[in-house]
Write a protein that holds these residues in place. Sequence first.
Motif, short mmCIF file in Angstrom:
data_model
loop_
_atom_site.label_atom_id
_atom_site.label_comp_id
_atom_site.label_asym_id
_atom_site.label_seq_id
_atom_site.Cartn_x
_atom_site.Cartn_y
_atom_site.Cartn_z
N TYR A 32 0.86 -1.19 0.00
CA TYR A 32 0.00 0.00 0.00
C TYR A 32 0.89 1.23 0.00
O TYR A 32 1.80 1.34 0.81
CB TYR A 32 -0.91 -0.02 1.23
N TYR A 36 0.70 11.96 0.37
CA TYR A 36 0.08 13.00 1.17
C TYR A 36 0.60 14.37 0.75
O TYR A 36 1.78 14.52 0.40
CB TYR A 36 0.38 12.79 2.67
N GLN A 38 1.01 18.31 2.12
CA GLN A 38 1.00 19.10 3.35
C GLN A 38 1.32 20.55 3.02
O GLN A 38 2.44 20.87 2.62
CB GLN A 38 2.01 18.55 4.36
N GLY A 41 2.10 24.70 7.57
CA GLY A 41 1.37 24.83 8.83
C GLY A 41 0.10 24.02 8.92
O GLY A 41 -0.65 24.15 9.89
N ARG A 43 -2.13 20.12 8.26
CA ARG A 43 -1.97 18.68 8.45
C ARG A 43 -1.75 17.99 7.11
O ARG A 43 -2.21 18.49 6.08
CB ARG A 43 -3.22 18.11 9.12
N PRO A 44 -1.09 16.83 7.10
CA PRO A 44 -0.98 16.06 5.85
C PRO A 44 -2.37 15.55 5.44
O PRO A 44 -3.16 15.13 6.29
CB PRO A 44 -0.07 14.88 6.24
N LEU A 46 -4.33 13.04 2.46
CA LEU A 46 -4.18 12.05 1.40
C LEU A 46 -4.69 12.60 0.09
O LEU A 46 -5.79 13.15 0.02
CB LEU A 46 -4.96 10.78 1.77
N PHE A 89 4.53 14.06 0.42
CA PHE A 89 5.18 12.92 1.04
C PHE A 89 4.66 11.63 0.43
O PHE A 89 3.44 11.44 0.33
CB PHE A 89 4.90 12.88 2.54
N LEU A 93 3.48 1.08 3.20
CA LEU A 93 3.04 0.27 4.34
C LEU A 93 3.86 -0.99 4.37
O LEU A 93 3.85 -1.77 3.42
CB LEU A 93 1.56 -0.07 4.21
N GLU A 98 2.42 -3.62 9.64
CA GLU A 98 1.49 -2.66 9.03
C GLU A 98 1.79 -1.24 9.46
O GLU A 98 0.90 -0.49 9.86
CB GLU A 98 0.05 -3.06 9.35
N LYS A 99 3.07 -0.89 9.41
CA LYS A 99 3.49 0.44 9.80
C LYS A 99 3.75 1.28 8.56
O LYS A 99 4.45 0.85 7.64
CB LYS A 99 4.77 0.35 10.63
N LEU A 100 3.18 2.49 8.54
CA LEU A 100 3.37 3.41 7.41
C LEU A 100 4.67 4.18 7.63
O LEU A 100 4.84 4.85 8.66
CB LEU A 100 2.18 4.35 7.33
N PHE A 102 7.13 7.09 6.02
CA PHE A 102 7.07 8.22 5.09
C PHE A 102 8.44 8.53 4.50
O PHE A 102 9.48 8.31 5.13
CB PHE A 102 6.57 9.47 5.82
N GLY A 103 8.41 9.07 3.27
CA GLY A 103 9.61 9.61 2.68
C GLY A 103 9.94 10.96 3.31
O GLY A 103 9.22 11.45 4.19
N THR A 104 11.01 11.57 2.83
CA THR A 104 11.50 12.80 3.43
C THR A 104 10.82 14.05 2.89
O THR A 104 11.05 15.15 3.38
CB THR A 104 13.01 12.92 3.22
N GLY B 42 9.63 13.99 7.13
CA GLY B 42 8.33 13.34 7.09
C GLY B 42 7.91 12.87 8.47
O GLY B 42 8.74 12.75 9.37
N GLN B 48 1.32 3.02 17.66
CA GLN B 48 0.07 2.69 16.97
C GLN B 48 -0.79 1.85 17.91
O GLN B 48 -0.31 0.86 18.48
CB GLN B 48 0.38 1.90 15.69
N GLY B 106 -4.84 14.82 12.47
CA GLY B 106 -5.28 15.99 13.20
C GLY B 106 -4.40 17.18 12.86
O GLY B 106 -3.42 17.04 12.12
#
Lengths: 112, 114
Positions: A32, A36, A38, A41, A43-44, A46, A89, A93, A98-100, A102-104, B42, B48, B106
Motif C-alpha cells: 500500500y 500525502y 501538506q 502549517g 496537516r498532511p 491524502l 510525502f 506500508l 502494518e506500519k506506514l 514516510f519519505g523525506t 516526514g 500505533q 489531526g
Amino acid sequence: GENVEQHPSTLSVQEGDSAVIKCTYSDSASNYFPWYKQELGKRPQLIIDIRSNVGEKKDQRIAVTLNKTAKHFSLHITETQPEDSAVYFCAALFGGNEKLTFGTGTRLTIIP
Amino acid sequence: EAGVAQSPRYKIIEKRQSVAFWCNPISGHATLYWYQQILGQGPKLLIQFQNNGVVDDSQLPKDRFSAERLKGVDSTLKIQPAKLEDSAVYLCASSLVRGGNEQFFGPGTRLTVL
C-alpha cells in the motif's frame, strides 16, 4: 529495514507544466502506497493511493504509477496550478507490522 | 463527519519539564497513531493503537515518552522529561482499521523545548 527514499527534495515548475516525484522502498512485501500533501502549517492530507495489485491509478490531474519489481512508485501532477504548491510525502506500508513509513518530502513550487 | 481533534495546538516548555498532548480520533476509528514530525522531515510513527491495545511502539523512546488509549477512544501522549531534540509537531491520526486504509491526521501540536 523499513526505508522510503524520495526525490527530489525540492522541485520548481512553471504553471501548466507537469511535475514528477519519485520514491523507492526497501521491503518487497509492501502493498500500500499513499501520497500525502501538506501545505505550510497544515496537516498532511491524502491525495491519492495505490495498492500492489495495480500498476497505475489516476484522479483528474494526479496519477501514481507503481513498479513492484523495481520497488519504486511515482506521483505525476499534470497542468500544475499555484494551489499545487506544497510539500508532498510518499509512504509505504510495511507488511510485517502494518506500519506506514514516510519519505523525506518534496517541496513543490509552482511558478506563475 | 468531525475530524481528528488535538490539543493544545502549541506548547512551549523548558527542557526537563513534562508535557502531555491529547487526541480525539474520528468516531468509530479503531486505529490511532501518534507521529513526530521534525521540521523539514516526514512524519515518523511513534506508536500505533488498535482499540486500546498497542500494536507497534518500536520507535517510541520509552525512557521519556509514554502513551495510552484508555477505553479505546481518546489518547494522550506524554513526554517526561523533555529534551531540546523533542521540539517537533506531534500529529495524531486515525483510521477505520489497520493496514492499507486512509489515515486522517489531526492539526498537530507544535512543541518547542527551550
